[in-house]
Design a protein around this motif. Structure first.
Motif, PDB file in Angstrom:
ATOM      1  N   THR A  38      10.649   5.748  -6.442  1.00 41.11           N
ATOM      2  CA  THR A  38       9.921   5.423  -5.211  1.00 41.11           C
ATOM      3  C   THR A  38       8.667   4.582  -5.451  1.00 41.11           C
ATOM      4  OG1 THR A  38       8.495   7.389  -5.295  1.00 41.11           O
ATOM      5  CG2 THR A  38      10.660   7.639  -4.276  1.00 41.11           C
ATOM      6  N   THR A  41       2.867   4.819  -5.315  1.00 44.66           N
ATOM      7  CA  THR A  41       2.239   4.966  -4.007  1.00 44.66           C
ATOM      8  C   THR A  41       3.035   5.880  -3.079  1.00 44.66           C
ATOM      9  OG1 THR A  41       1.292   2.742  -4.212  1.00 44.66           O
ATOM     10  CG2 THR A  41       1.360   3.699  -2.006  1.00 44.66           C
ATOM     11  N   SER A  44       5.121  11.751  -4.003  1.00 45.65           N
ATOM     12  CA  SER A  44       4.325  12.891  -3.529  1.00 45.65           C
ATOM     13  C   SER A  44       4.518  14.064  -4.477  1.00 45.65           C
ATOM     14  CB  SER A  44       4.754  13.293  -2.115  1.00 45.65           C
ATOM     15  OG  SER A  44       6.071  13.823  -2.121  1.00 45.65           O
ATOM     16  N   THR A  45       3.562  14.984  -4.451  1.00 46.27           N
ATOM     17  CA  THR A  45       3.701  16.173  -5.290  1.00 46.27           C
ATOM     18  C   THR A  45       4.902  17.007  -4.846  1.00 46.27           C
ATOM     19  OG1 THR A  45       2.069  17.260  -3.850  1.00 46.27           O
ATOM     20  CG2 THR A  45       1.262  16.332  -5.924  1.00 46.27           C
ATOM     21  N   SER A  46       5.193  17.002  -3.549  1.00 45.79           N
ATOM     22  CA  SER A  46       6.359  17.750  -3.059  1.00 45.79           C
ATOM     23  C   SER A  46       7.645  17.194  -3.652  1.00 45.79           C
ATOM     24  CB  SER A  46       6.424  17.696  -1.532  1.00 45.79           C
ATOM     25  OG  SER A  46       5.322  18.362  -0.958  1.00 45.79           O
ATOM     26  N   ASN A  65      -3.162  17.295  -8.301  1.00 48.66           N
ATOM     27  CA  ASN A  65      -2.676  16.259  -7.393  1.00 48.66           C
ATOM     28  C   ASN A  65      -1.793  15.256  -8.154  1.00 48.66           C
ATOM     29  OD1 ASN A  65      -4.532  14.539  -8.816  1.00 48.66           O
ATOM     30  ND2 ASN A  65      -6.144  15.231  -7.438  1.00 48.66           N
ATOM     31  N   LYS A  66      -1.275  14.310  -7.393  1.00 50.47           N
ATOM     32  CA  LYS A  66      -0.378  13.293  -7.970  1.00 50.47           C
ATOM     33  C   LYS A  66      -1.103  12.431  -9.008  1.00 50.47           C
ATOM     34  CE  LYS A  66       0.394   9.659  -5.412  1.00 50.47           C
ATOM     35  NZ  LYS A  66       0.889   8.751  -4.346  1.00 50.47           N
TER      36      LYS A  66
END
Length: 223
Positions: A38, A41, A44-46, A65-66
Motif C-alpha cells: 500500500t 502513507t 495503518s497499524t490495524s 504508532n506506524k
C-alpha cells in the motif's frame, strides 16, 4: 531434578525477551509486506496487526504508532545495507575487466533490494518519517564517498569535482534502473538487470575502461 528458584528467575526474563524479539520480528515482517503493498502513507497499524495475525493491542505493546514501526524497520535495513555496500564497493583488483567489476557490484545491490523490496518503498516514499529521510541522506552520502574512493584509484589525475560528478551519475543510474527492476519479475527483471549493467559499463568505459583489465570493456549488446 527441578531447576532451583534462582535459576528459574534468571531464565524467565530471557524467555520473555526471546518471545518479545520473535513478536517484534513478526510485526516488522508484516509491516514490510503492508508498506510494499500500500505504501507507507496508506498503511495503518490495524493493517499491520491484521497482516501479522495479532490484535492492535498486541502491536501497541511493542510500537506506539506506524512511524515507530517504520523507523525500527528502516534502522535494521540501513545496517544490513551498509554491510552490503561495504562488500559491493570493496577495492577492485586492477586486473578485473570493467564489465565484471560493474556486474559484481550491481548484483550485490540488486540482490539486497530484491530480498528487501520494502527498503526501496521506505526510502523513496512521498511521506516517510523524518528520521528515515536523514538516515537515507547519510547513506546516500556514504555511498557516493565509497564510489569516489573506488573511482579515484583508477583516475588519480582527475579533479575531485569530476570524480564526485561521476560518482553521483553512477548512483543516479543505479537508482533509476532499480526502480524498473523492482517493477518487473522473472525473465523481464533479469533483462532490466542486464540493461542496467550495460548502461553503467558504457558510461564508465571511456573513463576507466583502459585502467581496469588493461583493455576496454566490451558490454553485451542491449538488444
Amino acid at each position: 531434578m527441578p531447576a532451583s528458584p534462582e535459576k528459574q528467575e534468571k531464565e524467565q526474563p530471557r524467555r520473555r525477551q526471546a518471545r518479545g524479539e520473535r513478536r517484534i520480528a513478526q510485526l516488522l515482517e508484516a509491516a514490510a509486506n503492508v508498506f510494499c503493498t500500500t505504501g507507507y502513507t496508506a498503511a495503518s497499524t490495524s493493517a499491520i496487526a491484521r497482516e501479522a495475525g495479532v490484535s492492535p493491542g498486541t502491536l501497541y505493546q511493542f510500537f506506539p504508532n506506524k512511524e515507530a514501526i517504520a523507523i525500527e524497520l528502516g534502522d535494521r535495513l540501513m545496517h544490513e545495507m551498509r554491510d552490503t555496500y561495504g562488500e559491493a564497493l570493496a577495492p577492485v583488483d586492477p586486473a578485473t575487466p570493467l564489465e565484471e567489476a560493474v556486474a559484481a557490484a550491481v548484483d550485490r545491490f540488486i540482490d539486497f533490494n530484491c530480498q528487501h523490496p520494502v527498503f526501496f518503498a521506505l526510502m523513496h516514499g512521498p511521506d516517510i518519517p523524518g528520521r528515515i529521510t536523514e538516515e537515507h541522506d547519510a547513506l546516500h552520502a556514504a555511498l557516493v564517498s565509497r564510489i569516489e574512493d573506488l573511482l579515484s584509484s583508477f583516475l588519480p589525475d582527475t579533479p575531485p569535482a569530476d570524480v564526485n560528478r561521476t560518482a553521483h551519475m553512477c548512483l543516479g543510474l543505479y537508482k533509476a534502473g532499480l526502480e524498473l527492476i523492482l517493477a518487473h519479475e522473472g525473465a523481464e527483471r533479469d533483462a532490466y538487470v542486464r540493461e542496467l549493467k550495460n548502461a553503467l559499463t558504457r558510461y564508465l568505459d571511456p573513463l576507466v575502461g583502459e585502467k581496469l583489465g588493461g583493455r576496454r570493456a566490451t558490454a553485451t549488446p542491449a538488444h
